[in-house]
Design a protein around this motif. Structure first.
Motif, mmCIF file in Angstrom:
data_model
loop_
_atom_site.group_PDB
_atom_site.id
_atom_site.type_symbol
_atom_site.label_atom_id
_atom_site.label_comp_id
_atom_site.label_asym_id
_atom_site.label_seq_id
_atom_site.Cartn_x
_atom_site.Cartn_y
_atom_site.Cartn_z
ATOM 1 N N CYS A 57 8.188 -8.281 9.483
ATOM 2 C CA CYS A 57 6.984 -7.803 10.187
ATOM 3 C C CYS A 57 7.015 -6.301 10.419
ATOM 4 N N ALA A 58 8.178 -5.680 10.213
ATOM 5 C CA ALA A 58 8.271 -4.232 10.382
ATOM 6 C C ALA A 58 7.665 -3.533 9.168
ATOM 7 N N ASP A 59 7.405 -2.245 9.324
ATOM 8 C CA ASP A 59 6.877 -1.464 8.202
ATOM 9 C C ASP A 59 8.001 -0.892 7.362
ATOM 10 N N VAL A 60 9.039 -0.404 8.031
ATOM 11 C CA VAL A 60 10.167 0.211 7.335
ATOM 12 C C VAL A 60 11.447 -0.477 7.806
ATOM 13 N N ARG A 61 12.319 -0.753 6.881
ATOM 14 C CA ARG A 61 13.606 -1.382 7.204
ATOM 15 C C ARG A 61 14.741 -0.524 6.636
ATOM 16 N N ILE A 62 15.741 -0.236 7.481
ATOM 17 C CA ILE A 62 16.940 0.480 7.051
ATOM 18 C C ILE A 62 18.114 -0.382 7.470
ATOM 19 N N CYS A 63 19.175 -0.425 6.688
ATOM 20 C CA CYS A 63 20.299 -1.268 7.096
ATOM 21 C C CYS A 63 21.619 -0.531 6.981
ATOM 22 N N SER A 64 22.600 -1.008 7.700
ATOM 23 C CA SER A 64 23.962 -0.483 7.610
ATOM 24 C C SER A 64 24.667 -1.157 6.438
ATOM 25 N N PRO A 65 25.777 -0.566 5.969
ATOM 26 C CA PRO A 65 26.458 -1.127 4.790
ATOM 27 C C PRO A 65 26.965 -2.557 5.023
ATOM 28 N N ASP A 66 27.190 -2.932 6.282
ATOM 29 C CA ASP A 66 27.757 -4.262 6.555
ATOM 30 C C ASP A 66 26.696 -5.342 6.735
ATOM 31 N N ALA A 67 25.423 -4.987 6.616
ATOM 32 C CA ALA A 67 24.362 -5.972 6.881
ATOM 33 C C ALA A 67 24.448 -7.124 5.889
ATOM 34 N N LYS A 68 24.219 -8.332 6.415
ATOM 35 C CA LYS A 68 24.214 -9.535 5.587
ATOM 36 C C LYS A 68 22.913 -10.270 5.825
ATOM 37 N N PHE A 69 22.261 -10.723 4.758
ATOM 38 C CA PHE A 69 20.935 -11.315 4.859
ATOM 39 C C PHE A 69 20.953 -12.737 4.322
ATOM 40 N N SER A 70 20.067 -13.573 4.851
ATOM 41 C CA SER A 70 19.886 -14.893 4.253
ATOM 42 C C SER A 70 18.587 -15.545 4.734
ATOM 43 N N VAL A 71 17.819 -16.070 3.779
ATOM 44 C CA VAL A 71 16.685 -16.939 4.120
ATOM 45 C C VAL A 71 17.305 -18.325 4.307
ATOM 46 N N ARG A 72 17.917 -18.505 5.446
ATOM 47 C CA ARG A 72 18.793 -19.648 5.664
ATOM 48 C C ARG A 72 18.062 -20.995 5.781
ATOM 49 N N LEU A 114 18.600 -3.506 -0.953
ATOM 50 C CA LEU A 114 18.033 -2.242 -1.426
ATOM 51 C C LEU A 114 17.413 -2.411 -2.812
ATOM 52 N N ARG A 115 18.147 -3.115 -3.685
ATOM 53 C CA ARG A 115 17.699 -3.279 -5.063
ATOM 54 C C ARG A 115 16.348 -3.994 -5.149
ATOM 55 N N ILE A 116 16.140 -5.011 -4.301
ATOM 56 C CA ILE A 116 14.876 -5.753 -4.372
ATOM 57 C C ILE A 116 13.784 -5.112 -3.516
ATOM 58 N N GLY A 117 14.096 -4.007 -2.855
ATOM 59 C CA GLY A 117 13.066 -3.282 -2.124
ATOM 60 C C GLY A 117 12.880 -3.717 -0.690
ATOM 61 N N PHE A 118 13.777 -4.578 -0.186
ATOM 62 C CA PHE A 118 13.601 -5.049 1.185
ATOM 63 C C PHE A 118 13.891 -3.941 2.188
ATOM 64 N N VAL A 119 14.919 -3.131 1.886
ATOM 65 C CA VAL A 119 15.217 -1.985 2.757
ATOM 66 C C VAL A 119 14.995 -0.683 1.991
ATOM 67 N N SER A 120 14.769 0.378 2.753
ATOM 68 C CA SER A 120 14.542 1.696 2.151
ATOM 69 C C SER A 120 15.840 2.371 1.768
ATOM 70 N N ARG A 121 16.855 2.142 2.581
ATOM 71 C CA ARG A 121 18.120 2.868 2.437
ATOM 72 C C ARG A 121 19.240 2.125 3.140
ATOM 73 N N ILE A 122 20.459 2.372 2.703
ATOM 74 C CA ILE A 122 21.646 1.886 3.419
ATOM 75 C C ILE A 122 22.264 3.104 4.091
ATOM 76 N N GLU A 123 22.424 3.035 5.397
ATOM 77 C CA GLU A 123 22.892 4.217 6.123
ATOM 78 C C GLU A 123 24.022 3.844 7.074
ATOM 79 N N SER A 124 25.088 4.638 7.051
ATOM 80 C CA SER A 124 26.199 4.378 7.979
ATOM 81 C C SER A 124 25.793 4.716 9.411
ATOM 82 N N ASN A 125 25.159 5.861 9.572
ATOM 83 C CA ASN A 125 24.673 6.192 10.927
ATOM 84 C C ASN A 125 23.261 5.626 11.060
#
Lengths: 203, 203, 203, 203, 203, 203
Positions: A57-72, A114-125
């Protein structure tokens, strides 16, 4: 009455009661999408099931390198029903991998997100980076930013022709804003000084 | 009558006869898409013209490194008419490369198919890999999996709001399944034990 | 009357006058999209604001390594209103980065344009490369090429089922063309010899 | 399997089985609507429940003075589910009386059926009158008649603009028929002599 | 904030504030249409402007002989904006007289309201007659009645095919109600004894 | 090129050329519907074929007692293709008689045109009566009248919800007109004094 609805012995009444509950939960999440101000989502750790529903539902998504996703949900015995199956493929396309993730319920990591376009960038900070996006957006005119979000949401669900007609109606009024002058000044070096659109619009 | 339809001398009657033939061929392919069970497609060698039409109807596509793809119809003198022009851009987006491939009819390889999202993965042991996807899906509840596919197909062609309403109606009934209990048990370590949904549903 | 429309003191009359002007400008760009012949766009240098609006109407986009892109409107105090917000996400998806670019108005370079699917390729010899695409397309039958573009545009804005019905109607007539024979001959080595579809259709 | 579907103990499986049965019954009735040849319905006596569902699929309805109508389903404990609630208000409008009839399930007579537009006429010699309509239609070119029905059905469910585009595509091919000459001759006094469109098209 | 919104000096901000106010007022009226229970409207005296907006949201309308109607907004200097221009022609059709009434803002009487299908009947004992309709509806199963209203509202705004799919999903669950047995008993002479659907559903 | 288009020997090229011609003729008639000012049509004598197409584009239709109507195309060997099959049933509903008239091509008279809602009234002094409608409309604010027509046209082709959103956007700007004050003054007895909206808007 809602509380004991699932205790109903009549199947049809239980069905109607369940449906209303699901619609209510959907409305909670859709409220984020309908928020006139852009929403930036910083994702770290586990973003599983409801986490996907929410972040879609957000417009922009950024994630940290440790993020894990699943359509569980598929793995838990149900079809996801508060937005993932509707919004995730509008964000990332109906490509093979998107469907696979929805049907298997398996995990995917930040790189794949990132590859499928779900997030804009992977950022440590992560939070600093998300705040930077917010600040960049907030430097623009609220009338322009909110019109952009409104039009993007409308256009996602309409034909190009209908989307064009919609933004023409919107902008015919929105272009009478004094922000245009402030924006031009800001663009030429001085700081923009916009009135807020809404009390909550202090981006 | 159908047989000699193309021998009709009256252009309008030939037109109507041709149209019915095309609709019939389209229906053959659409049957795959409408199959309530997910379809996984293993692609190797040449996937040209009808091969694209066919594989677009699957939910998941995996290919071998030697796979070669082409929306060949333009080169053969006709617009593709049994699904590629409708489904390929809903899978991969209306990006520049997708249109280029449709208009030129030129070949693209496995790496490009992956890059534009047409396949999930390139795998040397293709069939084993495809069977793995099937088995992973089959471990999930049939009610959940079929609801997921139904909702993905519906949502592709409707607004987010209509998709949400549709899954709310579906799940209000589907959540009354006993699979939910079996799924939770499976999730906590024991094997799920689902009734099949349909005779053919032995995934 | 149009000329002094913006001098109107009555807000509602100014609104209606503005709206008509925006619709008129939109129609100028949409004319490119509606052109029955495919349009290939070679992008170099700055493709900012109106540049995005314009290039979104092309079918294929190729850029030079130095190309710089921006959905600048948000930064200038308005929501883009002549097509970007409608067409850009249908080309590249409603992914996180696409929305971010629209809301921030920040620049993106050729590599990112390729990554999100906005361009097909980055080419140093830009115009030669664009002409090559044109020639490849022009070698195909005009009836086939124009039917393909028509169907892609229609399908972008309709359900799969409606798109299938549309191409069935179109092809039922288009398959009666003599180009089919010429195409088959061309495919088997001899040069295709197609009549032009339209005077301007000399691709 | 279908046969014992309703004996399923799992609610979700019963739901899916019921839904498929309803869709199957709907398809039986929709087949009448999709028949390319116009269907004229002669109604006498009781036209109750399924009778309304069925006659709604016809193009023209004529009734005898003794005909009695009722959307009976509401009174029998269910919402009508094979077409009445979809087609009856598209035929007669969503006026107050139409909704009242659907919600109460009460009877209405031939005079009211005429008043709300459900039937064209009340005729004592019902079958002769219905045959007259058939013969009047059959005197027209099959290409013209079938195109008219196709366009009416399409236009009922689409915008004016989409309906216009659809008939333009259809007629561009259909106007190449030799029937046009036969029709003009028929209109100037001689008998039209049309080839049948389809074997079953002997109107 | 809302309170002083119209005091905004910036035209665009006033526009957005006005739009939100109108949407809010529309939602108040739409709530009547969305009420799962049928709404019967008894109209007497003046039904002008907002009266039309309001009564259009009901399912059944009955009026007294003295009722006077008018889509007054055009005469007051604005296009009606809380539902009349959307619902009135879906109820009565886009016929010549309906448009004339909307554009002129002139009065029409009970007889004309009946003729164009806006009301079901003209009744001197208005409230008794309206209560009779309510009681007739209330004698039917709540599951059936609410399903009927839901399907009528959905079908008004969708194609026949989509409406059919919607009622199939709904009824697949709703037909599992025990009301079906009660209804059959009621139909064969004994009194139906239905559980209420909702606390407010005591019809 | 257009001129000799029908002499094309290639069937597909003739098809495309015919289609473009039909679209062009449709656009001529649609221009009437799109005219922002209401159009009142006075019908006398024969209103046959193209006469129906044309008068369907008007907002209000009045006829003399001698008017004769016919959707003649079916009888002439073609499906009507410049608007009748799209607009006539949106005006009069998809009732039995409307379809019968389209399929048979038979005549109907003024009384029937009134009964099915095609005309507002039958008037002996036709032109005076039509001018009266014009003058009544012209006494209202141009902003209000044009907004009403715009919204009626939009709502005919959209859901109630989309129509509501559209008029909310329109009115949020249109309500800032000074006409509102003039209208209120006019409503309280003094003559309204409106600026024209468009040069041609002198109603």
């Amino acid at each position: 009455m809602e509380a004991n609805a699932s205790n109903e012995s009549d199947v049809a009444r239980r069905y109607i009661s369940f449906k209303n509950k699901i619609l209510e939960m959907q409305a909670c999440l859709t409220a984020i999408e309908k928020c006139p101000i852009p929403v930036v989502c910083a994702i770290h750790g586990a973003c599983i099931g409801g986490g996907i529903d929410l972040s879609c539902c957000a417009d922009v998504r950024i994630c940290s390198p440790d993020a894990k996703f699943s359509v569980r949900e598929a793995r838990l015995g149900l079809a996801a029903d508060v937005g993932t199956l509707q919004r995730f493929p509008k964000i990332c396309g109906h490509g093979s991998r998107v469907r696979e993730l929805c049907l298997t319920g398996e995990n995917f990591d930040a790189v794949e997100a990132l590859r499928i376009g779900f997030v804009s960038r992977i950022e440590s900070n992560l939070f600093e980076s998300a705040m930077n996006v917010c600040q960049t957006i907030a430097r623009n005119s609220p009338v322009a930013v909110q019109g952009t979000k409104l039009s993007l949401n409308y256009s996602r669900d309409h034909t190009v022709e209908e989307g064009l007609n919609h933004i023409a109606m919107h902008n015919a009024a929105a272009l009478m804003t004094d922000d245009l002058i402030a924006s031009v000044m800001a663009a030429s070096g001085s700081e923009g000084n916009f009135q807020n659109m809404l009390p909550m619009a202090k981006l």
